[in-house]
Design an enzyme around this catalytic site. Structure first.
Site, short mmCIF file in Angstrom:
data_model
loop_
_atom_site.label_atom_id
_atom_site.label_comp_id
_atom_site.label_asym_id
_atom_site.label_seq_id
_atom_site.Cartn_x
_atom_site.Cartn_y
_atom_site.Cartn_z
CG HIS A 143 -105.15 35.36 25.99
ND1 HIS A 143 -104.26 34.86 26.91
CD2 HIS A 143 -105.86 34.28 25.54
CE1 HIS A 143 -104.40 33.55 27.00
NE2 HIS A 143 -105.38 33.17 26.18
CE LYS A 196 -108.92 62.83 29.62
NZ LYS A 196 -108.90 61.40 29.52
CB SER A 224 -109.81 66.87 32.79
OG SER A 224 -108.60 67.59 32.82
CD GLU A 264 -110.17 55.49 35.90
OE1 GLU A 264 -109.45 55.36 34.92
OE2 GLU A 264 -110.44 56.61 36.38
#
Ligand code: ARG
Length: 507
Positions: A168, A296, A290, A303
């Site tokens: 969880h 970044k 970025s 992803e």
């Protein structure tokens, strides 16, 4: 003012820039399109044409003099394709008609017009697709097995690296990096097996099924099957052609499961790499920056893997739709299976190798992992188990004691001795447990030492599971190589037959 040409909007501070392969992987279809589907079928359709032509001669259906010209023509065309000087003409519909019309222009209809005897584009394209899928599978399985090897090697190196296991998304029980990565390696090995099972069902040639209902010409479908490296011809021509979606969906479904596993690995790594977890750091070359935020370093390739998994799920559903309620025989709808299947293949193509690269180059922060293993009562279950064994209490009773002890513990990360004593007393239990026992039973190293359930996180168990996985992977490599050898042998035999016919035709 000095002006500098900007190549990319980010990455000035990166030690190593991402490769073009990684940039391409993350850019997806933003700036490149897909090639025509039938361009990818070209080598397979050439092969199918050759095998069919050889069979026609051997069966006495096509005169050797005509066949020799056709086979020489196909050789010439093959050369043009390799040089890139043969481009499919959209006005000629598809790869089959393009090849036939090129041959007709070159040899005249009296010769080239005989090649399509006893066949149809319907059995041609389905056979092309089986060859296409088979080659895709053999290449993709190798990528998956190679990822499983990478995972296994890092699992071996980190068999004793402690980290919290989660359920969880909450701290659950202690595990090891070795255990988690070996678990992912097991998924890759199982995925490879599932992919190879496609060959048990669909390693058949469709040549001879013709339009859907066979032919009266005395063809030898067994011969074409073996010249194409298939195990056998299809058993029923109507079944073969009507179900032109089934091998496709079987493959894309198997790929979807691979992609689900890969995306679960991706999501795990994404979380481990956040500053909040701080357990791994990716190499610059597998991150992207970025266009705005200078600090970044994003795990975009991971992803992208998740995004690709979703695309595959949709493709499974689309393929099933194309197979629904098909009336017997060929249906033109099934042409669309070709596009979906090929899209799926190009979506997944580099996913395992990009993940392997990321895992190989990431830094693993063992200390941080260990620190997290001392937090969030991650040893409570072990304490419960050991306490139950030491006191001989029924499990349910000791669970109540430890739950109370958890609630009474002042520090949030470990059950403390005083809290356990208080809980025991409340439950009317007088077991003699020492302070050291309570500490040891929650110590990650002690926990791992005491876990022997099979397939668990302890170093010895991880090593044992890695041995099993290595054995399975090895046997799959052998199978892949066997399939490849069959294909190679078929090509060699076909080439020999072609040469014989060309020589005979010249006499
Ligand atoms: N390009 C077509 C396909 O992929 C070939 C088959 C066409 N057959 C027909 N009967 N129209 O399906």
């Amino acid at each position: 003012m000095k002006t500098k040409q900007t190549q990319r909007l980010w990455g000035a501070g990166f030690v190593q820039k991402p490769s073009d392969a990684v940039i391409g992987f993350t850019a997806g279809r933003d700036v490149v399109g897909s090639p025509a589907a039938d361009a990818a079928l070209m080598p397979y359709d050439m092969w199918v044409n050759q095998a069919h032509c050889v069979m026609l001669v051997k069966q006495g259906i096509l005169p050797v003099s005509d066949a020799a010209k056709i086979l020489e023509g196909l050789k010439h065309l093959d050369q043009l394709v390799k040089e890139g000087s043969f481009v499919l003409d959209p006005s000629k519909e598809d790869v089959h008609t393009n090849i036939e019309s090129w041959l007709t222009e070159k040899l005249g209809i009296d010769v080239a017009g005989k090649l399509h005897t006893a066949r149809s584009r319907n059995d041609q394209v389905t056979t092309d697709m089986r060859l296409f899928i088979k080659h895709q599978i053999l290449a993709f399985v190798e990528q998956m097995l190679s990822l499983s090897t990478t995972l296994s090697m890092i699992a071996q190196a980190h068999k004793d690296t402690v980290l919290p296991g989660f359920t969880h998304h909450q701290h659950a029980m202690v595990t090891t990096m070795g255990h988690v990565l070996a678990g992912f390696a097991a998924m890759m090995v199982r995925d490879s097996e599932r992919l190879l099972q496609w060959l048990n069902l669909h390693n058949t040639s469709l040549l001879g099924s013709v339009a859907s209902y066979g032919t009266s010409f005395p063809i030898d479908a067994q011969m074409t099957a073996s010249l194409l490296g298939f195990e056998k011809p299809s058993v029923n021509s109507m079944d073969a052609i009507t179900n032109r979606w089934e091998p496709e969906v079987d493959y894309v479904f198997a790929l979807s499961i691979c992609m689900n596993h890969l995306s679960s690995l991706a999501q795990t790594l994404i979380l481990w790499a956040t500053p909040e977890f701080g357990m791994v750091t990716f190499a610059d070359q597998f991150t992207t920056g970025s266009s705005l935020m200078p600090q970044k370093k994003n795990p975009d390739p991971l992803e992208v893997v998740k995004g690709k998994a979703s695309v595959l799920h949709g493709q499974v559903v689309s393929l099933l739709g194309l197979g629904k309620a098909n009336f017997i025989g060929y249906n033109r709808d099934t042409q669309w299976t070709k596009y979906i299947l090929m899209d799926a293949c190009s979506e997944v193509m580099f996913a395992p190798s990009v993940l392997a690269g990321m895992i190989q180059t990431m830094a693993v922060h063992k200390d941080q992992m260990h620190q997290w293993s001392m937090r969030g009562m991650v040893g409570a279950t072990s304490l419960l188990e050991q306490y139950t064994q030491a006191t001989y209490l029924p499990f349910r009773v000791s669970k109540m004691v430890i739950e109370k002890a958890v609630a009474y513990s002042v520090q949030p990360d470990m059950v403390n001795y005083g809290a356990l004593m208080k809980a025991q007393k409340e439950e009317g239990i007088d077991a003699s447990i020492t302070r050291k026992q309570v500490r040891d039973w929650q110590d990650p190293k002690e926990i791992l030492h005491a876990t022997h359930s099979g397939g668990g996180p302890g170093g010895a168990e991880v090593e044992q599971s890695l041995r099993v996985l290595q054995k399975d992977a090895k046997s799959m490599h052998t199978r892949v190589n066997k399939y490849k050898q069959v294909l190679k042998k078929a090509k060699t035999t076909l080439e020999r037959e072609i040469q014989t016919i060309i020589q005979k035709g010249a006499v």
